[in-house]
Scaffold this motif. Sequence first.
Motif, PDB file in Angstrom:
ATOM      1  N   GLU A 154     -11.585  64.792  45.482  1.00  0.00           N
ATOM      2  CA  GLU A 154     -12.696  65.733  45.318  1.00  0.00           C
ATOM      3  C   GLU A 154     -13.659  65.556  46.489  1.00  0.00           C
ATOM      4  OE1 GLU A 154     -12.724  67.899  42.819  1.00  0.00           O
ATOM      5  OE2 GLU A 154     -10.838  67.070  42.058  1.00  0.00           O
ATOM      6  N   ILE A 155     -13.892  66.634  47.239  1.00  0.00           N
ATOM      7  CA  ILE A 155     -14.623  66.543  48.504  1.00  0.00           C
ATOM      8  C   ILE A 155     -15.945  67.299  48.446  1.00  0.00           C
ATOM      9  CG2 ILE A 155     -14.569  67.165  50.962  1.00  0.00           C
ATOM     10  CD1 ILE A 155     -11.492  66.832  50.805  1.00  0.00           C
ATOM     11  N   VAL A 156     -16.992  66.668  48.986  1.00  0.00           N
ATOM     12  CA  VAL A 156     -18.293  67.314  49.169  1.00  0.00           C
ATOM     13  C   VAL A 156     -18.620  67.268  50.657  1.00  0.00           C
ATOM     14  CG1 VAL A 156     -20.734  67.343  48.550  1.00  0.00           C
ATOM     15  CG2 VAL A 156     -19.048  66.470  46.911  1.00  0.00           C
ATOM     16  N   LEU A 157     -19.011  68.420  51.221  1.00  0.00           N
ATOM     17  CA  LEU A 157     -19.490  68.488  52.601  1.00  0.00           C
ATOM     18  C   LEU A 157     -20.983  68.793  52.580  1.00  0.00           C
ATOM     19  CD1 LEU A 157     -16.755  70.592  54.463  1.00  0.00           C
ATOM     20  CD2 LEU A 157     -17.094  68.113  54.558  1.00  0.00           C
ATOM     21  N   MET A 158     -21.710  68.203  53.535  1.00  0.00           N
ATOM     22  CA  MET A 158     -23.152  68.451  53.627  1.00  0.00           C
ATOM     23  C   MET A 158     -23.549  68.667  55.077  1.00  0.00           C
ATOM     24  SD  MET A 158     -24.154  65.512  50.873  1.00  0.00           S
ATOM     25  CE  MET A 158     -22.681  64.602  51.327  1.00  0.00           C
ATOM     26  N   LEU A 159     -24.407  69.653  55.295  1.00  0.00           N
ATOM     27  CA  LEU A 159     -24.865  69.993  56.633  1.00  0.00           C
ATOM     28  C   LEU A 159     -26.385  69.959  56.687  1.00  0.00           C
ATOM     29  CD1 LEU A 159     -22.598  73.121  57.314  1.00  0.00           C
ATOM     30  CD2 LEU A 159     -22.311  70.827  58.282  1.00  0.00           C
ATOM     31  N   PRO A 160     -26.955  69.373  57.749  1.00  0.00           N
ATOM     32  CA  PRO A 160     -28.410  69.426  57.898  1.00  0.00           C
ATOM     33  C   PRO A 160     -28.835  70.818  58.339  1.00  0.00           C
ATOM     34  CG  PRO A 160     -27.411  68.390  59.812  1.00  0.00           C
ATOM     35  CD  PRO A 160     -26.287  68.645  58.839  1.00  0.00           C
ATOM     36  N   GLY A 161     -30.020  71.218  57.954  1.00  0.00           N
ATOM     37  CA  GLY A 161     -30.539  72.506  58.383  1.00  0.00           C
ATOM     38  C   GLY A 161     -31.087  72.431  59.798  1.00  0.00           C
ATOM     39  N   LYS A 162     -30.951  73.508  60.525  1.00  0.00           N
ATOM     40  CA  LYS A 162     -31.481  73.599  61.883  1.00  0.00           C
ATOM     41  C   LYS A 162     -32.998  73.738  61.821  1.00  0.00           C
ATOM     42  CE  LYS A 162     -31.053  76.410  66.095  1.00  0.00           C
ATOM     43  NZ  LYS A 162     -30.384  77.610  66.683  1.00  0.00           N
ATOM     44  N   VAL A 163     -33.702  72.933  62.617  1.00  0.00           N
ATOM     45  CA  VAL A 163     -35.159  73.016  62.660  1.00  0.00           C
ATOM     46  C   VAL A 163     -35.555  74.337  63.312  1.00  0.00           C
ATOM     47  CG1 VAL A 163     -37.283  71.991  63.540  1.00  0.00           C
ATOM     48  CG2 VAL A 163     -35.407  70.516  62.786  1.00  0.00           C
ATOM     49  N   ALA A 209     -44.134  69.833  68.669  1.00  0.00           N
ATOM     50  CA  ALA A 209     -43.358  70.959  68.148  1.00  0.00           C
ATOM     51  C   ALA A 209     -42.053  71.126  68.913  1.00  0.00           C
ATOM     52  CB  ALA A 209     -44.181  72.244  68.223  1.00  0.00           C
ATOM     53  N   ILE A 210     -42.108  70.960  70.233  1.00  0.00           N
ATOM     54  CA  ILE A 210     -40.907  71.122  71.037  1.00  0.00           C
ATOM     55  C   ILE A 210     -39.920  69.970  70.780  1.00  0.00           C
ATOM     56  CG2 ILE A 210     -40.008  71.194  73.391  1.00  0.00           C
ATOM     57  CD1 ILE A 210     -41.466  73.731  72.478  1.00  0.00           C
ATOM     58  N   ILE A 211     -40.432  68.742  70.659  1.00  0.00           N
ATOM     59  CA  ILE A 211     -39.568  67.602  70.360  1.00  0.00           C
ATOM     60  C   ILE A 211     -38.899  67.771  69.007  1.00  0.00           C
ATOM     61  CG2 ILE A 211     -39.571  65.139  69.794  1.00  0.00           C
ATOM     62  CD1 ILE A 211     -39.611  65.696  72.768  1.00  0.00           C
ATOM     63  N   ASP A 212     -39.664  68.232  67.996  1.00  0.00           N
ATOM     64  CA  ASP A 212     -39.103  68.441  66.658  1.00  0.00           C
ATOM     65  C   ASP A 212     -37.970  69.461  66.694  1.00  0.00           C
ATOM     66  OD1 ASP A 212     -40.815  66.600  65.564  1.00  0.00           O
ATOM     67  OD2 ASP A 212     -42.234  68.084  64.759  1.00  0.00           O
ATOM     68  N   GLU A 213     -38.126  70.501  67.507  1.00  0.00           N
ATOM     69  CA  GLU A 213     -37.085  71.529  67.609  1.00  0.00           C
ATOM     70  C   GLU A 213     -35.830  70.993  68.276  1.00  0.00           C
ATOM     71  OE1 GLU A 213     -40.180  75.288  68.067  1.00  0.00           O
ATOM     72  OE2 GLU A 213     -38.726  74.874  69.636  1.00  0.00           O
TER      73      GLU A 213
END
Length: 285
Positions: free
Chosen positions: A226-235, A279-283
């Motif tokens: 049983e597999i779960v995939l997870m992706l981080p959201g793009k800032v 802000a630019i570093i976070d992006e």
Amino acid sequence: MLNEDNSDKIGTLYIVATPIGNFDDISQRAIQTLSEVDLIAAEDTRHTGKLLSHFNIKAKTFALHDHNEKQKAQQIVDWLEQGMNIALVSDAGTPLISDPGYAVVNLCREQGAHVTPVPGACAAITAVCCSGLPTDRFQFIGFTPAKSKARQTFFMEAVNSGITSIMYESTHRIMASLDDLEEALGSEQPVVFAKELTKTFETFFNGSVAELKQFLTDDPTKQRGEIVLMLPGKVKQSDDIPEDARRMLGLLEAEMPLKKACGVVAEYFGLKKNALYKAIIDEKD
């Protein structure tokens, strides 16, 4: 004891979460409920029978799955109206989470039948809490689509949502899905892979798509289960940085360090240097 407050003697439908792997994860309330109800609606009666046998539960079961739940829904409501108590379980975890049961619960709510949860394990929540990804905001988006193009769009929308995305994948499709993930978002796209949660061969892998593909290719047995995939959201980009400022920053960044470029742009556009730089570093992270 089951809820006996129903003075009209109408029965209750209990949505009972069961273990996703380790039987010891079942709650005492779940055991008690399954022991006391009149009937158990099970996705697979043979699979559920093993769980019931393990806890010496003798309740009667009947099949409720994707192919018959619409037909069974009214029968279940009728039984509840006759005063019967019924538990609904899936093969593992919390029912209705990418499992059968929606048609039944929906009809019960429409017709005023009593429905109550008996909470417990859920693979999506179990996976994300150990993933290392942000959990302040996340979304569960079910199984990935069956077709390649649809999967690529699915992955792009997940990442562009800006929040952590949790999805299920099947053993026979995992490698094709990772190919599509790579095609859509590149070989360096971060991904978290989890399988066989709470079982003997529980596995977590954090890395890029390319690294995960190599990990599963080196040991094909890791593709099973049983597999779960997870992706981080793009800032997402900060909306309060003017587009002209972004363009100037892009030009200056090629000629000088980012921090110095931010200072020049901030002075020219009347922005706060430190806020612009952050802000630019976070992006970029």
